[in-house]
Motif scaffolding. Structure first.
Motif, mmCIF file in Angstrom:
data_model
loop_
_atom_site.group_PDB
_atom_site.id
_atom_site.type_symbol
_atom_site.label_atom_id
_atom_site.label_comp_id
_atom_site.label_asym_id
_atom_site.label_seq_id
_atom_site.Cartn_x
_atom_site.Cartn_y
_atom_site.Cartn_z
ATOM 1 N N LEU A 23 -0.960 10.618 0.881
ATOM 2 C CA LEU A 23 -0.437 10.764 -0.485
ATOM 3 C C LEU A 23 -0.330 9.419 -1.204
ATOM 4 N N LYS A 24 -0.659 8.339 -0.476
ATOM 5 C CA LYS A 24 -0.511 6.992 -1.041
ATOM 6 C C LYS A 24 -1.440 6.831 -2.248
ATOM 7 N N GLY A 25 -0.951 6.164 -3.266
ATOM 8 C CA GLY A 25 -1.798 5.889 -4.426
ATOM 9 C C GLY A 25 -1.805 7.020 -5.432
ATOM 10 N N GLU A 26 -1.158 8.145 -5.110
ATOM 11 C CA GLU A 26 -1.083 9.263 -6.056
ATOM 12 C C GLU A 26 0.198 9.098 -6.885
ATOM 13 N N ALA A 27 0.269 9.790 -8.008
ATOM 14 C CA ALA A 27 1.445 9.653 -8.876
ATOM 15 C C ALA A 27 2.586 10.511 -8.347
ATOM 16 N N LEU A 28 3.048 10.159 -7.148
ATOM 17 C CA LEU A 28 4.106 10.942 -6.495
ATOM 18 C C LEU A 28 5.108 9.987 -5.887
ATOM 19 N N ILE A 304 -0.108 19.773 -1.518
ATOM 20 C CA ILE A 304 0.800 19.018 -2.405
ATOM 21 C C ILE A 304 0.019 18.510 -3.622
ATOM 22 N N LEU A 305 -1.159 17.945 -3.359
ATOM 23 C CA LEU A 305 -1.930 17.346 -4.458
ATOM 24 C C LEU A 305 -2.512 18.399 -5.395
#
Ligand SMILES: Cc1cc2nc3c(=O)[nH]c(=O)nc-3n(C[C@H](O)[C@H](O)[C@H](O)COP(=O)(O)OP(=O)(O)OC[C@H]3O[C@@H](n4cnc5c(N)ncnc54)[C@H](O)[C@@H]3O)c2cc1C
Length: 383
Positions: A23-28, A304-305
């Motif tokens: 999930l790294k680098g995503e807007a989360l 999730i994404l």
């Protein structure tokens, strides 16, 4: 309301850390609570499937050192029949890779910064009843609370019994795994050996210039083996495994792990998803546990994404559907192997021999089997 994050992962072991890295680098906003304060020195050695290695590379975790497995030799002690699986037949460079747990974990966890992964943070209480899930945790002598749209339990299964509505099913195998590095007269040639014996399976995985041993035995026998002098241990192992690799000439430090099947139902709940050993802890036969856990992490990160409402019933139901066949098959497959091969009734022994020999004569069946071990049972690609 205290701080609210999108995803809160309890446990920064290989599976929890892989999820966070996906999930790294995503807007989360993603936070991992990890109880340990220093890197793992877990002595176990893992066989990572080719599929897991590709997934880890995709998320930026390069496992080094790792020894490729290009051939797997499966046999039973005291009975006929054997089968051989090869990377060449499956059209892949290797069926799997052998690496130390500590090296696998470091490769993944070192890519997370200290703001994402809080080390020394021990989750204590989970509450799923409100608008968000909340977790109370202890960190540097203070009790703190975080609220999250989605709580992911990746703690290896320690806290699951305290979560309302989740049941943990446990089957004690009455077996321990003895692990350690051993050396043999003959080189490994990147071949792994899985040998079924009445006391439980014995695996030799090619690792560096020797083998990594996973020898299952009853708890009493395992304690006796662990207390043997080096020479007596090598002699016992020789008698147990046979002469296929010549003499066993050396061994490193040995460790013992009690073995159990533990799985949680359901593995999703309101604001909550379980991954890795928290969802299912398997017998190490055929090396499926972490591989299954990494597929949990890959699928959950995808849900999730793709979701417009993290932690919603719909998102969690999609994750459940995406994982239930692969997870159920993995649990049943390893459990059946232990039951089937631990039974010494003569017709069963003969039946097993016929099964192994038949698999050896049927290339399409072998290929299907190898691919299921590498990429999962009836599952969407994690790549
Ligand atoms: C002898 C043996 C051999 C094996 N061989 C293989 C193999 O060849 N291939 C394979 O795929 N699998 C194998 N496995 C299984 C594999 O080790 C596990 O499936 C894998 O380690 C699971 O990873 P995980 O991240 O889910 O859990 P874990 O590795 O248990 O990590 C859980 C993490 O959560 C943290 N934690 C725990 N409680 C808390 C808390 N309250 N708060 C915060 N953090 C917490 C822990 O410190 C830890 O870092 C083997 C297992 C054994 C015992």
């Amino acid at each position: 309301m205290s701080e609210v994050v999108d995803v809160l992962v309890i446990g920064g072991g290989p599976v929890g850390a892989a999820l966070a890295l996906s999930l790294k680098g995503e807007a989360l906003s993603v936070t991992v609570l990890e109880a340990r304060t220093s890197p793992s020195n877990d002595p176990r050695v893992l066989a990572l499937s080719h599929g897991s290695r590709l997934y880890l590379e995709k998320i930026g975790a390069d496992i080094d050192p790792a020894t490729p497995i290009t051939k797997i030799h499966v046999s039973q002690k005291g009975g006929f029949g054997r089968t051989i699986l090869t990377a060449e037949e499956s059209g892949v460079p290797a069926l799997g890779y052998v690496a130390r747990y500590a090296d696998v974990h470091r490769a993944i966890a070192s890519r997370l910064d200290s703001q994402t992964c809080i080390s020394g943070a021990v989750a204590a209480e989970i509450d799923l009843d409100g608008e968000y899930g909340t977790v109370d945790f202890d960190h540097e002598g203070t009790r703190r609370r975080i609220a999250a749209r989605l709580i992911v339990m990746a703690d290896g299964g320690k806290l699951v019994g305290h979560v309302k509505g989740i049941t943990q099913h446990v089957r004690e195998y009455g077996q321990w795994a003895i692990t350690g590095q051993v050396k043999t007269e003959k080189p490994h040639c990147n071949t792994a050996y899985e040998r079924f014996t009445p006391d439980g399976p014995l695996a030799l995985l090619p690792s560096g210039d020797g083998f990594s041993l996973v020898w299952t035995a009853s708890p009493e026998e395992a304690k006796a083996i662990l207390s043997l002098e080096r020479g007596a241990f090598l002699e016992k192992l020789q008698n147990h495994f046979g002469e296929r690799l010549g003499q066993f000439v050396d061994c490193g430090t040995l460790s013992g792990f009690p073995l159990v099947l533990r799985y949680s139902t359901p593995f999703v709940s309101s604001h909550l998803a379980l991954v890795g050993n928290a969802a299912q802890t398997l017998h190490p036969v055929s090396g499926q546990g972490l591989n299954l856990g990494l597929r949990d992490a890959a699928m959950l990160s995808r849900e999730i994404l793709e979701s417009d409402s993290i932690g919603s019933e719909k998102m969690l139901s999609n994750y459940r559907k995406a994982r239930e066949i692969d997870r159920g098959s993995g649990i049943r497959f390893t459990d059946s192997l232990i039951r089937l091969f631990s039974n010494e009734i003569p017709p069963l022994r003969a039946g097993r021999g016929i099964g192994l020999a038949a698999l050896d004569c049927l290339p399409p069946a072998r290929k299907w089997f190898s691919r299921s071990m590498m990429f999962g049972f009836k599952t969407r690609s994690i790549l």
